[in-house]
Design a protein around this motif. Sequence first.
Motif, PDB file in Angstrom:
ATOM      1  N   GLN A   1       0.822  -1.203   0.000  1.00  0.00           N
ATOM      2  CA  GLN A   1       0.000   0.000   0.000  1.00  0.00           C
ATOM      3  C   GLN A   1       0.860   1.259   0.000  1.00  0.00           C
ATOM      4  O   GLN A   1       1.985   1.252   0.503  1.00  0.00           O
ATOM      5  CB  GLN A   1      -0.900   0.022   1.230  1.00  0.00           C
ATOM      6  CG  GLN A   1      -2.028  -0.996   1.130  1.00  0.00           C
ATOM      7  CD  GLN A   1      -3.003  -0.860   2.274  1.00  0.00           C
ATOM      8  OE1 GLN A   1      -2.594  -0.811   3.432  1.00  0.00           O
ATOM      9  NE2 GLN A   1      -4.280  -0.779   1.951  1.00  0.00           N
ATOM     10  N   ALA A   2       0.324   2.346  -0.533  1.00  0.00           N
ATOM     11  CA  ALA A   2       0.995   3.651  -0.470  1.00  0.00           C
ATOM     12  C   ALA A   2      -0.068   4.729  -0.554  1.00  0.00           C
ATOM     13  O   ALA A   2      -1.134   4.510  -1.141  1.00  0.00           O
ATOM     14  CB  ALA A   2       1.978   3.796  -1.626  1.00  0.00           C
ATOM     15  N   ASN A   3       0.246   5.916   0.053  1.00  0.00           N
ATOM     16  CA  ASN A   3      -0.677   7.045  -0.041  1.00  0.00           C
ATOM     17  C   ASN A   3      -0.346   7.835  -1.295  1.00  0.00           C
ATOM     18  O   ASN A   3       0.775   8.296  -1.470  1.00  0.00           O
ATOM     19  CB  ASN A   3      -0.536   7.959   1.188  1.00  0.00           C
ATOM     20  CG  ASN A   3      -1.062   7.264   2.434  1.00  0.00           C
ATOM     21  OD1 ASN A   3      -1.916   6.381   2.338  1.00  0.00           O
ATOM     22  ND2 ASN A   3      -0.534   7.645   3.583  1.00  0.00           N
ATOM     23  N   VAL A   4      -1.359   7.982  -2.151  1.00  0.00           N
ATOM     24  CA  VAL A   4      -1.087   8.685  -3.412  1.00  0.00           C
ATOM     25  C   VAL A   4      -2.033   9.868  -3.592  1.00  0.00           C
ATOM     26  O   VAL A   4      -3.134   9.905  -3.045  1.00  0.00           O
ATOM     27  CB  VAL A   4      -1.214   7.750  -4.638  1.00  0.00           C
ATOM     28  CG1 VAL A   4      -0.081   6.764  -4.680  1.00  0.00           C
ATOM     29  CG2 VAL A   4      -2.569   7.074  -4.643  1.00  0.00           C
ATOM     30  N   CYS A   5      -1.524  10.807  -4.370  1.00  0.00           N
ATOM     31  CA  CYS A   5      -2.350  11.931  -4.806  1.00  0.00           C
ATOM     32  C   CYS A   5      -3.216  11.425  -5.952  1.00  0.00           C
ATOM     33  O   CYS A   5      -2.689  10.934  -6.953  1.00  0.00           O
ATOM     34  CB  CYS A   5      -1.428  13.065  -5.286  1.00  0.00           C
ATOM     35  SG  CYS A   5      -2.307  14.349  -6.179  1.00  0.00           S
ATOM     36  N   THR A   6      -4.537  11.514  -5.795  1.00  0.00           N
ATOM     37  CA  THR A   6      -5.406  10.933  -6.821  1.00  0.00           C
ATOM     38  C   THR A   6      -5.478  11.785  -8.081  1.00  0.00           C
ATOM     39  O   THR A   6      -6.092  11.392  -9.060  1.00  0.00           O
ATOM     40  CB  THR A   6      -6.834  10.722  -6.289  1.00  0.00           C
ATOM     41  OG1 THR A   6      -7.340  11.983  -5.860  1.00  0.00           O
ATOM     42  CG2 THR A   6      -6.846   9.730  -5.148  1.00  0.00           C
ATOM     43  N   SER A   7      -4.860  12.983  -8.046  1.00  0.00           N
ATOM     44  CA  SER A   7      -4.884  13.810  -9.257  1.00  0.00           C
ATOM     45  C   SER A   7      -3.741  13.481 -10.210  1.00  0.00           C
ATOM     46  O   SER A   7      -3.804  13.797 -11.395  1.00  0.00           O
ATOM     47  CB  SER A   7      -4.816  15.290  -8.890  1.00  0.00           C
ATOM     48  OG  SER A   7      -5.973  15.648  -8.167  1.00  0.00           O
ATOM     49  N   CYS A   8      -2.666  12.897  -9.668  1.00  0.00           N
ATOM     50  CA  CYS A   8      -1.568  12.558 -10.572  1.00  0.00           C
ATOM     51  C   CYS A   8      -1.060  11.140 -10.393  1.00  0.00           C
ATOM     52  O   CYS A   8      -0.333  10.632 -11.251  1.00  0.00           O
ATOM     53  CB  CYS A   8      -0.411  13.548 -10.400  1.00  0.00           C
ATOM     54  SG  CYS A   8       0.395  13.407  -8.797  1.00  0.00           S
ATOM     55  N   GLY A   9      -1.431  10.510  -9.272  1.00  0.00           N
ATOM     56  CA  GLY A   9      -1.025   9.132  -9.067  1.00  0.00           C
ATOM     57  C   GLY A   9       0.332   8.965  -8.427  1.00  0.00           C
ATOM     58  O   GLY A   9       0.770   7.838  -8.196  1.00  0.00           O
ATOM     59  N   TYR A  10       0.997  10.064  -8.126  1.00  0.00           N
ATOM     60  CA  TYR A  10       2.297   9.969  -7.445  1.00  0.00           C
ATOM     61  C   TYR A  10       2.075  10.081  -5.936  1.00  0.00           C
ATOM     62  O   TYR A  10       0.967  10.355  -5.464  1.00  0.00           O
ATOM     63  CB  TYR A  10       3.238  11.064  -7.961  1.00  0.00           C
ATOM     64  CG  TYR A  10       3.682  10.792  -9.386  1.00  0.00           C
ATOM     65  CD1 TYR A  10       4.758   9.947  -9.649  1.00  0.00           C
ATOM     66  CD2 TYR A  10       3.000  11.368 -10.457  1.00  0.00           C
ATOM     67  CE1 TYR A  10       5.152   9.678 -10.953  1.00  0.00           C
ATOM     68  CE2 TYR A  10       3.378  11.092 -11.774  1.00  0.00           C
ATOM     69  CZ  TYR A  10       4.454  10.253 -12.002  1.00  0.00           C
ATOM     70  OH  TYR A  10       4.840   9.968 -13.295  1.00  0.00           O
ATOM     71  N   LEU A  11       3.164   9.842  -5.195  1.00  0.00           N
ATOM     72  CA  LEU A  11       3.044   9.836  -3.733  1.00  0.00           C
ATOM     73  C   LEU A  11       2.517  11.172  -3.227  1.00  0.00           C
ATOM     74  O   LEU A  11       2.950  12.241  -3.677  1.00  0.00           O
ATOM     75  CB  LEU A  11       4.417   9.545  -3.103  1.00  0.00           C
ATOM     76  CG  LEU A  11       4.987   8.154  -3.394  1.00  0.00           C
ATOM     77  CD1 LEU A  11       6.419   8.041  -2.865  1.00  0.00           C
ATOM     78  CD2 LEU A  11       4.092   7.069  -2.782  1.00  0.00           C
ATOM     79  N   ALA A  12       1.561  11.133  -2.322  1.00  0.00           N
ATOM     80  CA  ALA A  12       0.929  12.353  -1.815  1.00  0.00           C
ATOM     81  C   ALA A  12       1.907  13.127  -0.931  1.00  0.00           C
ATOM     82  O   ALA A  12       2.731  12.546  -0.229  1.00  0.00           O
ATOM     83  CB  ALA A  12      -0.314  11.987  -1.043  1.00  0.00           C
ATOM     84  N   ILE A  13       1.823  14.473  -0.985  1.00  0.00           N
ATOM     85  CA  ILE A  13       2.633  15.317  -0.106  1.00  0.00           C
ATOM     86  C   ILE A  13       1.720  15.832   0.997  1.00  0.00           C
ATOM     87  O   ILE A  13       0.669  16.431   0.719  1.00  0.00           O
ATOM     88  CB  ILE A  13       3.232  16.503  -0.891  1.00  0.00           C
ATOM     89  CG1 ILE A  13       4.059  15.993  -2.078  1.00  0.00           C
ATOM     90  CG2 ILE A  13       4.066  17.398   0.030  1.00  0.00           C
ATOM     91  CD1 ILE A  13       4.421  17.081  -3.071  1.00  0.00           C
TER      92      ILE A  13
END
Length: 845
Positions: free
Chosen positions: A749-761
Amino acid sequence: MDYSKNGIVKKHKLLVSSGRRISTKLVINIFRIFMLFLLLIGAAGVSLGLGVVSGILEETPEVEQISIAPSGVSTTVYDSEGNEIEKLVASGSNRIPVTLDKVPDCLQKAFVSIEDERFYEHNGIDTKGILRAGASFFMNGDMQGASTITQQLLKNNVFANGGSESSFGELVKRKVQEQYLAVELEKNQSKAVILENYLNTINLGAGCYGVQAASKRYFNKDVSELTISESAVIAAITQNPTKYNPINHPEENVKRREKVLNNMKKNGYITEEEYQEAIADAVYDRIQTVSVESEQDSTPYSYFVDELISQLLTDLQKQKGYTYEQASNLLYSGGLSIYSTQDPQIQEICDRETSDPDNYPGNVYYSFDWKWSVQRADGTTENYSNVDLTYYYKNLLGQSDFKLIYSEKEDIQNCIDGFKAAYTKDGDVSLGETIMYSLQPQVSFTVMDQKTGYIKAIVGGRGEKETSLSLNRATHSPRQPGSCFKVLAAFAPALDACDMSLATVYNDAPFNYSNGRPVQNWYKSYWGLNTIRHAIEQSMNIVAVRAITDVTPELAYEYLLNFGFTTLVGEDDADNYGGANDVTQATALGGLTKGVYNEELTAAYAAIANGGTYIEPVYYTKVTDSNGRVILEANPQTRQVLDEDTAYLLTNAMHDVVTEGTGKLANIDNQYVSGKTGTSSDDYDIWFSGYTNYLTASIWSGFDENTDITKYCGNTSYHNRLWSKIMKEIHDVKGYTYEEPEKPDTVVQANVCTSCGYLAIDGVCDSVKTEYFSSKTIPTESCKCHIKYTICTVSGKLAGEHCPQDVLETRIYQTTFQGKNSYDKDAVYALPSEIQNGICIIHTQ
Ligand SMILES: [Zn+2]
Ligand SMILES: [Zn+2]
Ligand SMILES: [Zn+2]
């Protein structure tokens, strides 16, 4: 034999010509002399040492090597619980073996009395009978039965063409061999064994072979219960099963039966009293009653058995090297036991629910299959069918929206009558007309165990199944799969082979196919940046088409072939389809050249349910011959289509479809369901294909003739409810408890930004989701779309170094991501132009 009209006419001319008549007579005389000669040889025994006979005998099989057991035993089909569900018999034939102790003495004696009076005394050939028959034959050409029961048995079971030899020489040869073997056989086998095999072999008319089948057919009772009167009816048939058939020709059978009873009395097998009682018995009335009933009882094979037969015929040819003919003979008359995969409980639930009108929209329609043959005054025959009806109304009468779909059967008749009125001419004779109605909309349903490939139940249509091997909509009607194909054609290869993940973002914005045609969403708008997970849940067309474009239609096609689809059209085959093929972007939305079978769609989804391993669907586990030896064992092809991680991720995402998305009506309250809805263009086809931890199932519904379901039925969601209802009942009956799919260790699992799919900040990304990834595709970079700016609220521009602290504000904006224009919902995040234009110019020092 040449049965063609010309052949018969030719033969007729030959027969009436006088030259032919003379030569025929001559041949008959020579034949008589030769027969007498032959019969004398038989009478004197076969050990005369004549050259011709010994030559023939050299070619005779050894008695130890021949089988006198009857062939042509019906095959039995069992369900997964071992219940007998069907008997397969050669068209119109039937044979049920029975041991001699079950055959009543009166029946045994009836046969012996009429066919071979000295059976218990002779050594295989009846010398006394031969001499008498020979004399009678020589004197007046009257052919009398001189063939013993032993010889008849050999003729039926050892000599393949017994009774239909192609030449006189062949006949002589067979006769000599038969007599020789009869004597040998009697040295080897007891009278009881010979009689038992004979009674199980003999043709008794109406497609019955053996006394048990005949007893069931004519008297609807076990052979052991036959009376003397009934036994005599059956024994009377033997000499000529057509002429003495007691259903069609009771007037002939009754004469022969009297002879049977007379012989029985003469031989001391029955008393005068028993004889009188049997003669007085109104036995033919009983036969007629049973006959009518058994006609009504004969039911067509189920859709499951139809498909089972088709698979067995294929496997016997492929795995055993049989020809179609051999496979078919073995299947229908090899006395096999077929252990099928059909689960009786599951099949019953599927049948009951798919045939319940309450599970369909209120508007019921009928379609029909019509055929009409008419003979014109000039003697020519013309045949008409549905195709001609449609052409007449659509093209000739200009009814452009004409369809063979009516809400009243009466209107169907009017439609046909209108056509017939237009096409009938003076002097026509109608040769025949058939019409078969079918309920509309139709349905198909397949249930498969994804872990074994076993088809547990199959429904090929609703409404009465009128014939065997009728149209099976689950296995023989290719239909457009619509959005059920998004996962298989676009997202599965994207995740499996193209480094994408469920978090991969596509922009749902105006997009055209490569031919310039715009792709439409079912919601008729655009939703901006969306993850693949969300695109699966909400069945978003543009995202799917963009994904297959990146995957490439070529790779998508390869995946689909691996998923087991056999109805796809490749580029090399396009010429046969007017240039159309399925290596296209439209395949992502299930816009195929031909379509898919429900059964194959189910097997493809089952591969995802089974951790990415495809198993070819099977309808049986094993097939044994009449001696219990295994001749076929299910050995379904299996192959890894998807990585285990990919399968798990798709299962996880497709769970959202039933909890949050387009397939909520298909959910089951006490099961973990994953699946995908599908609707083909113009609402012609509606699907749901999905699975639990236990079973995979697909439902299709639509009209046999492509028709807008919404327009005719008012909604396109009844099938989701039906899928859920059937599957819930199955799981409850089977006691299947809630179980989630097992997550492979390599899925993380990982937390991602759903607007770009990269790791959320933290503190920057406004929509964060904890997503599952294959460890191979987990993102390593941080959000690329969100930027935090400090704004000077006085100037409205980016803060400069001289702006006072108390007028500063932090705001988050979204950049244009990967060069894609943001659309609709994302527009609010777009960087305002005044900010783009630079730094505060009010606070300059
Ligand atoms: Zn972000
Ligand atoms: Zn981002
Ligand atoms: Zn400022």
